[in-house]
Write a protein that holds these residues in place. Sequence first.
Motif, short mmCIF file in Angstrom:
data_model
loop_
_atom_site.label_atom_id
_atom_site.label_comp_id
_atom_site.label_asym_id
_atom_site.label_seq_id
_atom_site.Cartn_x
_atom_site.Cartn_y
_atom_site.Cartn_z
N ASP A 41 -2.71 7.60 -6.85
CA ASP A 41 -4.01 7.88 -7.44
C ASP A 41 -3.95 7.85 -8.96
O ASP A 41 -4.91 7.42 -9.63
CB ASP A 41 -4.52 9.24 -6.97
CG ASP A 41 -4.91 9.23 -5.49
OD1 ASP A 41 -5.07 8.13 -4.94
OD2 ASP A 41 -5.03 10.32 -4.90
N LYS A 46 -4.08 4.24 -10.05
CA LYS A 46 -5.43 3.70 -9.83
C LYS A 46 -6.40 4.18 -10.89
O LYS A 46 -7.25 3.41 -11.37
CB LYS A 46 -5.93 4.09 -8.45
CG LYS A 46 -5.26 3.35 -7.30
CD LYS A 46 -5.86 3.81 -5.98
CE LYS A 46 -5.22 3.10 -4.80
NZ LYS A 46 -5.80 3.50 -3.52
N SER A 87 -9.34 0.05 -5.45
CA SER A 87 -9.16 1.19 -4.55
C SER A 87 -8.27 0.85 -3.37
O SER A 87 -7.57 1.73 -2.84
CB SER A 87 -10.52 1.67 -4.05
OG SER A 87 -10.38 2.78 -3.19
N SER A 134 -9.45 8.18 -3.02
CA SER A 134 -10.82 7.71 -3.30
C SER A 134 -10.93 6.22 -3.07
O SER A 134 -10.06 5.45 -3.44
CB SER A 134 -11.18 8.05 -4.75
OG SER A 134 -12.42 7.48 -5.07
N ARG A 135 -12.02 5.82 -2.44
CA ARG A 135 -12.25 4.40 -2.23
C ARG A 135 -12.63 3.72 -3.54
O ARG A 135 -12.44 2.53 -3.70
CB ARG A 135 -13.38 4.19 -1.21
CG ARG A 135 -13.00 4.58 0.20
CD ARG A 135 -12.10 3.58 0.84
NE ARG A 135 -12.73 2.29 0.98
CZ ARG A 135 -12.11 1.18 1.38
NH1 ARG A 135 -10.83 1.24 1.67
NH2 ARG A 135 -12.76 0.05 1.50
N ARG A 136 -13.19 4.47 -4.46
CA ARG A 136 -13.57 3.90 -5.77
C ARG A 136 -12.97 4.74 -6.87
O ARG A 136 -12.94 5.95 -6.78
CB ARG A 136 -15.10 3.88 -5.93
CG ARG A 136 -15.79 2.90 -4.99
CD ARG A 136 -17.30 2.99 -5.15
NE ARG A 136 -17.97 1.98 -4.35
CZ ARG A 136 -18.20 2.09 -3.04
NH1 ARG A 136 -17.79 3.15 -2.40
NH2 ARG A 136 -18.83 1.12 -2.39
N PRO A 137 -12.51 4.08 -7.94
CA PRO A 137 -11.97 4.84 -9.06
C PRO A 137 -13.04 5.73 -9.67
O PRO A 137 -14.20 5.34 -9.73
CB PRO A 137 -11.50 3.77 -10.03
CG PRO A 137 -11.31 2.54 -9.20
CD PRO A 137 -12.36 2.63 -8.15
#
Length: 638
Positions: free
Chosen positions: A564, A567, A611, A635-638
């Motif tokens: 994470d 990312k 992601s 998280s699927r999106r930053p």
Amino acid sequence: MPRKGMRSLFFSPKVSTSTDSSTSSSISYFPSPSRFGFSPSKPSFSESVMNRTLEMAEPIIMKWNPETTTFAKVTSLFYDNRKEAIVFIKWVKNLQKAMQLFITGNSSSEKLVRAQNLMQIAMKRLQKEFYQILSMNRAHLDPESVSTRSSSTSFLSSISDYGEEDDDEDTRIVNESITEVEDASSIAMADLKLIADCMISCGYAKECLKIYTIIRKSIVDEGIYKLGVEKFSASQVHKMDWNALELRINHWLNAVRTAVKTLFNGERILSDHVFASSDSIRESCFTVITKEGAIILFGFPENVAKNSKKSPEKVFRILDMYTGISNHWPEIDSIFSFDSTTNIKSQALTSLVRLGEYVRTALNAFESEIQKDSSKLHVAGAEIHILTTDVMNYLSILSDYSNILSDILADSPPPANNSVTESYFGFTDSDDSPAPPITRKIAWLILVLLCKLDAKARYYKDVSFSYLFLANNLQYVVEKVRTSNLKYLLGDEWLSKHDSKVQQFATNYERLGWSHVTNTLPEDPTAVRTPEQVKEIFKKFNSSFDQAYRKQSVCVVLDSKLRDAIKVRLARKIFRGYQKFYNAHGVAMQRDRNSAAVVRFAPEDVGHRLSDLFFGTVDSGSGSHSSFDPSSSHSRRP
């Protein structure tokens, strides 16, 4: 006993039939010598004592002569009548005292021969009783029963001098003792002590000791065998395969605690009690009984350490054996405190030394195996190498033995250069406060691992993969330290420094793996004026992002925190930069039919792809992935 008391015991008082002094003086217990026509010859004091003692002792001793009466052959004196047994012991002791008093000037007297014959009969009776008590009470005198009842045996010392009291007092003491302790083991111990005291005081210690050692030694030897401990030669251990040897070690580990706390401790308590009247006899007795079994028990670890192959995977069983002896050393030292048992303690100490040598040799072999490791990289994903997991799992288990290892490694020499220690090991090691040897050893082994990983990282053609590989593996190392006892050995300073190195590796990966993508985007999107410039920027971004995504999509980052963190930093640089540029020029480009195809990605598409990174496999269009860490949240999106 005071002389006055002896006289009152062995002589009857004078009997007077008249108050007339002249009459009473002529009538006494002994008749006038003039009536028999010889000169007065009054018996000596010792002769009178002997006469009285023979008169009282002979009936009870002969009653229990197994060679003259069937009753005495089939009946136990102590089992049938404890009160009579006490009286028997009392008169045997009195007979011995009378013989000692009488022997001075009457060595060839018929009375002395008679007394000696009675003494031999009595000793045979007591030998028989001693043997019967030991044999019939094997279950009640097992070491566990004796050791657990040791705290309640102090009262038994009161049953040692019955011969000094009168019959009523004897009966009272015996009855009180039986009332106080009702279990059979305590009663048997009291009877054994009573017999042993009598036989020793009468000069028959050898016969008593022989019976005791034969029976009790068989119990100890049988106990050692039942615990699964056998005597093996050096060649037998050397030829034994590891599975068979490990089974023997497991038996030994289960046996050593029971043997020390119960078997040997119980025998020491029993022999100390039974032969309390003679320090030399109880020492000799205990030594004969336990020596062979103890040498077999404490010699087994030395045999294993000397004659089995020194390999790292076996070191934990060796440490278990070291722990088995060292944890029980206070009891071993206390139980085998006699001078004649010094060789038993020496054997235990020798085993500790040999086991320590084995551990040091095995750790050096472990270091050598790390350096010589030739296992291949998982090239595609820059994943955690199997060498890393194997080494750290090994070290984390090793840290559970930190107290034992501290003893074993205590004499290890310190590093020659403390600056090197601080720079590479990750902790301060000053002359005033040097790091413990175990800390230096563990830190050194981790350093050897990291150097080996650094060498393996150079096999990657893409340098960014090298840095991600190092970040992945060092992160695993750090987490393994943080979540095990290694944390207490290496300390917070070590963790902090290596956490920083993980972030350095990750930053280098991001720079080398993604900088060509971020370089396609202008810092100020509004500075781009012409449509041709905008179109060219979109084309360069599409190409570089597509290329980077395809290459990096095979990478794996198992640690969710590290994944994470990478990312988030990529999102700040790529997603936000592209979003600003898209918001400034994307809509206008899509309105232009000739330029609409240039805008391949919406900001959401870029976010989705970022992601989906670091899970190993990704479909370039859909963003699906197979997770290596399904339990972690991301998280699927930053």
